[in-house]
Design an enzyme around this catalytic site. Structure first.
Site, PDB file in Angstrom:
ATOM      1  N   HIS A   1       0.864  -1.190   0.000  1.00  0.00           N
ATOM      2  CA  HIS A   1       0.000   0.000   0.000  1.00  0.00           C
ATOM      3  C   HIS A   1       0.897   1.235   0.000  1.00  0.00           C
ATOM      4  O   HIS A   1       1.784   1.355   0.865  1.00  0.00           O
ATOM      5  CB  HIS A   1      -0.880   0.012   1.254  1.00  0.00           C
ATOM      6  CG  HIS A   1      -1.786  -1.180   1.346  1.00  0.00           C
ATOM      7  ND1 HIS A   1      -3.103  -1.151   0.951  1.00  0.00           N
ATOM      8  CD2 HIS A   1      -1.547  -2.453   1.765  1.00  0.00           C
ATOM      9  CE1 HIS A   1      -3.645  -2.353   1.132  1.00  0.00           C
ATOM     10  NE2 HIS A   1      -2.720  -3.155   1.631  1.00  0.00           N
TER      11      HIS A   1
ATOM     12  N   GLU B   1      -7.563 -12.600   5.392  1.00  0.00           N
ATOM     13  CA  GLU B   1      -6.572 -12.089   6.363  1.00  0.00           C
ATOM     14  C   GLU B   1      -7.203 -12.289   7.739  1.00  0.00           C
ATOM     15  O   GLU B   1      -6.601 -12.877   8.631  1.00  0.00           O
ATOM     16  CB  GLU B   1      -6.281 -10.609   6.085  1.00  0.00           C
ATOM     17  CG  GLU B   1      -5.298  -9.944   7.066  1.00  0.00           C
ATOM     18  CD  GLU B   1      -5.179  -8.431   6.854  1.00  0.00           C
ATOM     19  OE1 GLU B   1      -6.111  -7.825   6.279  1.00  0.00           O
ATOM     20  OE2 GLU B   1      -4.165  -7.840   7.303  1.00  0.00           O
TER      21      GLU B   1
ATOM     22  N   ASP C   1       2.591  -3.031   4.505  1.00  0.00           N
ATOM     23  CA  ASP C   1       2.767  -1.645   4.995  1.00  0.00           C
ATOM     24  C   ASP C   1       4.061  -1.620   5.828  1.00  0.00           C
ATOM     25  O   ASP C   1       4.001  -1.573   7.070  1.00  0.00           O
ATOM     26  CB  ASP C   1       1.596  -1.247   5.890  1.00  0.00           C
ATOM     27  CG  ASP C   1       0.248  -1.496   5.227  1.00  0.00           C
ATOM     28  OD1 ASP C   1      -0.147  -0.708   4.355  1.00  0.00           O
ATOM     29  OD2 ASP C   1      -0.407  -2.505   5.576  1.00  0.00           O
TER      30      ASP C   1
HETATM   31  N1  ADE Z   1      -4.848  -1.522   4.211  1.00  0.00           N
HETATM   32  C1  ADE Z   1      -3.559  -1.402   4.485  1.00  0.00           C
HETATM   33  N2  ADE Z   1      -3.089  -2.530   5.048  1.00  0.00           N
HETATM   34  C2  ADE Z   1      -4.131  -3.396   5.129  1.00  0.00           C
HETATM   35  C3  ADE Z   1      -4.289  -4.713   5.611  1.00  0.00           C
HETATM   36  N3  ADE Z   1      -3.288  -5.409   6.134  1.00  0.00           N
HETATM   37  N4  ADE Z   1      -5.520  -5.256   5.546  1.00  0.00           N
HETATM   38  C4  ADE Z   1      -6.546  -4.580   5.030  1.00  0.00           C
HETATM   39  N5  ADE Z   1      -6.447  -3.342   4.548  1.00  0.00           N
HETATM   40  C5  ADE Z   1      -5.249  -2.740   4.602  1.00  0.00           C
HETATM   41 ZN    ZN Z   2      -2.848  -5.129   2.246  1.00  0.00          ZN
END
Ligand code: ADE
Ligand code: ZN
Length: 328
Positions: free
Chosen positions: A14, A195, A275
């Site tokens: 991201h 996730e 991230d």
């Molecule tokens: N946006 C940024 N990181 C994310 C993540 N790990 N899961 C969902 N949305 C996100």
């Molecule tokens: Zn992500």
């Protein structure tokens, strides 16, 4: 041992989530914006759990207010990626944060980022493509504008469409209008699922959003043999981000992470950072940990990167060039 010099492909990153905290702090100072509460005493992003992570993420993003800010961010992020040996990356971009979903504003943000990417390709030797994302917890109605922005700017730089954000909100099918719009415009599709949402969310995503080729994370599938068989059979690539999963508490320990199990079940897995400064990771650290915990070696990483470039949302000429560079 460090795998820094291994040439790498990263598919799940991201752009705002890759912003170094010092970069965000400097912008906040320039703009006299008060976002001090999002940093700890060491100057790192501070949050407790996924919901707070999303809030801190959005607060950090709030200081990025112009196309020039995004051009600078693109440059900084690509410098760091290149430093980690990444030669091809795809980044998630959100028109909700770049001009509030307005198509005219988005054109300007998009042009600024594409230009920064082009100049980084020339002097850092890294290629970047953009995947436009809608944000799930903003709701299905808000997902339409990013899809229209994606359809308007599909081309050499913008090649994909996806969805990030809180998986607990709604069903994948609620976002079908946005995904249909993007698919009909020729964009390739990925979606965060599994996730937090488990195997059922991965299955629902594939069933309710036609044309999805990759799943962001997808680690919940590891509990479900039939689903793993399906992912392997349908060649659905997982964008696995192990360090992110550990930092956010999806798994407690690296040895509990299912990346090895998913790979053993014949699913194309790839490795990304998601991230990186939020999770105190880098691509090199991900590789070093995979080596330490699962014994992955140079051969495994070479195969991993070939699978990643095979699943990349790029034109065939770029793919051939990157394949050659991975082998060199
Ligand atoms: N946006 C940024 N990181 C994310 C993540 N790990 N899961 C969902 N949305 C996100
Ligand atoms: Zn992500």
């Amino acid at each position: 041992m460090s795998f820094r010099d291994v040439p790498k492909v990263e598919l799940h990153l991201h752009l705002e989530g890759a912003a170094p905290p010092a970069f965000i702090r400097a912008l906040a100072k320039e703009k006299k914006a008060d976002i001090g509460g999002i940093f700890d005493a060491q100057g790192n992003y501070a949050y407790d759990g996924f919901d707070e992570f999303l809030k801190v993420y959005e607060a950090a993003t709030s200081v990025l207010t112009t196309p020039e800010d995004y051009a600078r961010l693109t440059r900084v992020v690509l410098e760091e990626c290149a430093e980690q040996g990444v030669i091809y990356a795809e980044t998630f971009l959100s028109p909700d944060f770049c001009g509030g979903g307005d198509v005219k504003a988005w054109w300007e943000y998009c042009a600024a980022m594409a230009e920064a990417a082009e100049s980084a390709e020339k002097d850092l030797g890294i290629t970047l493509k953009g995947i436009i994302t809608c944000i799930r917890h903003f709701g299905p109605e808000k997902a339409r504008a990013p899809a229209v922005c994606a359809a308007e700017t599909v081309g050499d730089f913008i090649t994909g469409f996806g969805m990030a954000g809180a998986e607990t909100v709604g069903k994948p099918g609620d976002y079908a209008w946005a995904f249909d719009c993007a698919r009909e415009a020729g964009l390739r599709l990925t979606c965060h699922a599994g996730e937090w949402g488990g195997a059922q969310m991965v299955r629902d995503t594939l069933d309710q959003l036609p044309g999805i080729e990759r799943i962001g994370h997808g680690v919940g599938a590891a509990h479900d043999g039939a689903l793993m068989e399906r992912l392997a059979r349908e060649n659905i690539t997982l964008e696995v981000c192990p360090g992110s999963n550990i930092a956010l508490g999806v798994f407690r320990y690296w040895r509990d992470h299912p990346i090895e199990k998913l790979r053993e079940n014949g699913i194309p897995v790839t490795v990304s950072t998601d991230d990186p400064p939020f999770f105190h990771t880098t691509m090199t650290q991900e590789y070093d940990k995979l080596n330490e915990v699962f014994g992955w070696n140079e051969e495994d990483f070479a195969a991993l990167n070939q699978d990643a470039i095979a699943a990349a949302f790029c034109d065939e000429k770029t793919r051939e060039d990157i394949v050659k560079r991975l082998k060199a």
